[in-house]
Design a protein around this motif. Structure first.
Motif, PDB file in Angstrom:
ATOM      1  N   SER A  77     113.227  75.617  29.332  1.00  0.00           N
ATOM      2  CA  SER A  77     112.039  74.776  29.469  1.00  0.00           C
ATOM      3  C   SER A  77     111.401  74.410  28.132  1.00  0.00           C
ATOM      4  CB  SER A  77     110.995  75.485  30.349  1.00  0.00           C
ATOM      5  OG  SER A  77     111.463  75.610  31.673  1.00  0.00           O
ATOM      6  N   SER A 128     108.865  80.443  32.844  1.00  0.00           N
ATOM      7  CA  SER A 128     109.497  79.773  31.706  1.00  0.00           C
ATOM      8  C   SER A 128     108.576  78.753  31.054  1.00  0.00           C
ATOM      9  CB  SER A 128     110.797  79.080  32.144  1.00  0.00           C
ATOM     10  OG  SER A 128     110.514  77.953  32.961  1.00  0.00           O
ATOM     11  N   ASN A 140     115.302  79.794  26.394  1.00  0.00           N
ATOM     12  CA  ASN A 140     114.432  79.241  27.438  1.00  0.00           C
ATOM     13  C   ASN A 140     114.735  77.767  27.659  1.00  0.00           C
ATOM     14  OD1 ASN A 140     112.410  78.446  29.162  1.00  0.00           O
ATOM     15  ND2 ASN A 140     110.737  79.334  27.984  1.00  0.00           N
ATOM     16  N   ALA A 177     108.966  70.657  39.402  1.00  0.00           N
ATOM     17  CA  ALA A 177     109.984  71.583  38.913  1.00  0.00           C
ATOM     18  C   ALA A 177     111.251  70.807  38.544  1.00  0.00           C
ATOM     19  CB  ALA A 177     110.291  72.639  39.965  1.00  0.00           C
ATOM     20  N   MET A 178     112.212  71.489  37.963  1.00  0.00           N
ATOM     21  CA  MET A 178     113.444  70.826  37.543  1.00  0.00           C
ATOM     22  C   MET A 178     114.208  70.265  38.731  1.00  0.00           C
ATOM     23  SD  MET A 178     114.715  73.344  34.450  1.00  0.00           S
ATOM     24  CE  MET A 178     116.155  72.357  34.067  1.00  0.00           C
ATOM     25  N   GLN A 184     110.389  79.022  37.192  1.00  0.00           N
ATOM     26  CA  GLN A 184     109.906  77.832  36.494  1.00  0.00           C
ATOM     27  C   GLN A 184     108.523  78.065  35.882  1.00  0.00           C
ATOM     28  OE1 GLN A 184     111.684  74.409  36.476  1.00  0.00           O
ATOM     29  NE2 GLN A 184     113.066  76.146  36.471  1.00  0.00           N
ATOM     30  N   GLN A 230     103.546  68.360  37.610  1.00  0.00           N
ATOM     31  CA  GLN A 230     103.922  69.750  37.831  1.00  0.00           C
ATOM     32  C   GLN A 230     105.177  69.840  38.696  1.00  0.00           C
ATOM     33  OE1 GLN A 230     102.049  72.848  36.505  1.00  0.00           O
ATOM     34  NE2 GLN A 230     102.326  71.046  35.221  1.00  0.00           N
ATOM     35  N   ASN A 245     105.509  82.060  26.117  1.00  0.00           N
ATOM     36  CA  ASN A 245     104.550  81.036  26.526  1.00  0.00           C
ATOM     37  C   ASN A 245     103.116  81.517  26.378  1.00  0.00           C
ATOM     38  OD1 ASN A 245     105.800  78.478  27.562  1.00  0.00           O
ATOM     39  ND2 ASN A 245     107.026  79.951  28.701  1.00  0.00           N
ATOM     40  N   ASN A 262     111.121  72.387  24.855  1.00  0.00           N
ATOM     41  CA  ASN A 262     111.652  71.174  24.257  1.00  0.00           C
ATOM     42  C   ASN A 262     111.837  71.381  22.754  1.00  0.00           C
ATOM     43  OD1 ASN A 262     109.096  70.902  23.049  1.00  0.00           O
ATOM     44  ND2 ASN A 262     108.348  69.523  24.655  1.00  0.00           N
ATOM     45  N   ARG A 266     107.561  75.728  32.471  1.00  0.00           N
ATOM     46  CA  ARG A 266     107.659  74.352  32.966  1.00  0.00           C
ATOM     47  C   ARG A 266     106.496  74.025  33.904  1.00  0.00           C
ATOM     48  NH1 ARG A 266     111.563  70.494  32.906  1.00  0.00           N
ATOM     49  NH2 ARG A 266     111.363  68.867  34.488  1.00  0.00           N
TER      50      ARG A 266
END
Length: 330
Positions: free
Chosen positions: A293, A155, A291, A139-140, A152, A137, A260, A295, A157
């Motif tokens: 986050s 979004s 977004n 964050a970026m 975050q 968990q 999400n 992939n 993540r």
């Protein structure tokens, strides 16, 4: 000395799991805790299992309460009952079919004090019958800024799960934040409101919570029309809270949040679930590419849904979810 951490444990049909949950809590290395078990009028003997186990931990007896609802009120109400009783500086939620490492509360509490944080969250495990999957968990970027962490979370993540977070009880009290009575599906979104009012947050990069994937009676395993109404209610509730606090500052992230929220509809082999994805929050579909986050795979199945290429989503479900993940994690 006051109570450091209040742990709230809702119980409903968790008899096969609750002994391990309670044992891990009774054996916590943090001594100054209170453990509040809420029996939500469960038809099984979950409460008596906890009470019987407690006899083996006499030093914990004064720290444990087992409270029974006379009628089944649902998960959010059980959490709210615990909050009304709690006296700790911090609150931690542990569901009755899950379990925590015995040093979890001590590590989280010490981190909160060291970082002067209102909220501390950690990594967790998805726990299956024979193995576990580590869920980071992080964050970026490392940040104690609640707004960044809020972004975050919206979004996608970071997960807004209620159970891997230690929260200062004053956040609930000062901002009148409670769980949504009667609207159980998506009640975890309440954590987004808490992040929105926190002044400083902290991340502990260690998996301390085991989210058990074996309970066929678990609330989230049985979707229904009522659950869909609950989701919409809780999404609207969170968005209203954020808009009151941030005005239009989080508009893009609110669209990411909506995307999400409906993304699980595409993790299915059911075409009606894909149609449901199309009907939920269509105004947010334009934000799929925006977004950061998401992939490639997440974008792929959403864009396939937009074009009604449902066969691609079904292929993804069977190959990636059922075969790859199904063989590795079981």
């Amino acid at each position: 000395m006051g109570v450091s951490v209040s742990v709230i444990v809702p119980m409903y049909n968790v008899a096969p799991f609750v002994e391990r949950c309670a044992r891990q809590l009774f054996e916590q290395t943090l001594e100054n805790v209170e453990l509040i078990f809420i029996d939500d009028c469960s038809p099984d003997n979950s409460a008596s299992i906890v009470a019987n186990l407690l006899e083996s931990y006499p030093s914990r007896k004064e720290q444990v309460q087992i409270v029974r609802h006379e009628v089944n009120k649902g998960l959010p109400s059980a959490r709210n009952t615990g909050l009304k009783i709690a006296k700790g500086e911090f609150v931690f939620h542990c569901d009755g079919d899950d379990w925590v490492e015995t040093n979890a509360l001590e590590l989280l509490f010490n981190n909160a004090n060291a970082q002067n944080a209102d909220i501390v969250w950690c990594d967790y495990y998805l726990t299956f019958k024979d193995n576990e999957r580590y869920m980071s968990q992080q964050a970026m970027q490392t940040s104690n800024d609640p707004l960044y962490i809020l972004e975050q979370t919206l979004s996608g993540r970071l997960k807004y799960n209620v159970w891997n977070k230690l929260v200062k009880r004053d956040l609930y009290l000062a901002h009148d934040i409670t769980f949504p009575d009667g609207y159980g599906m998506g009640e975890d979104m309440t954590m987004i409101q808490l992040f929105a009012v926190a002044k400083r947050v902290s991340y502990l990069p260690e998996a301390l919570y085991h989210y058990v994937q074996l309970n066929s009676e678990a609330f989230t395993k049985k979707p229904s029309p009522k659950h869909l109404d609950d989701i919409k209610y809780n999404v609207d509730r969170v968005i209203k809270f954020l808009e009151n606090r941030y005005a239009s500052q989080l508009d893009d992230y609110i669209h990411y949040f909506k995307l999400n929220t409906k993304l699980p509809f595409l993790i299915s082999a059911d075409q009606s679930s894909y149609e449901r994805w199309l009907s939920f929050y269509p105004e947010s579909n334009a934000y799929i590419e925006k977004n950061p986050s998401f992939n490639f795979r997440t974008r792929f199945i959403q864009k396939a849904a937009l074009k009604r290429q449902f066969w691609l989503i079904k292929l993804y479900y069977y190959f990636v979810i059922k075969v790859v993940y199904g063989l590795i994690y079981k």
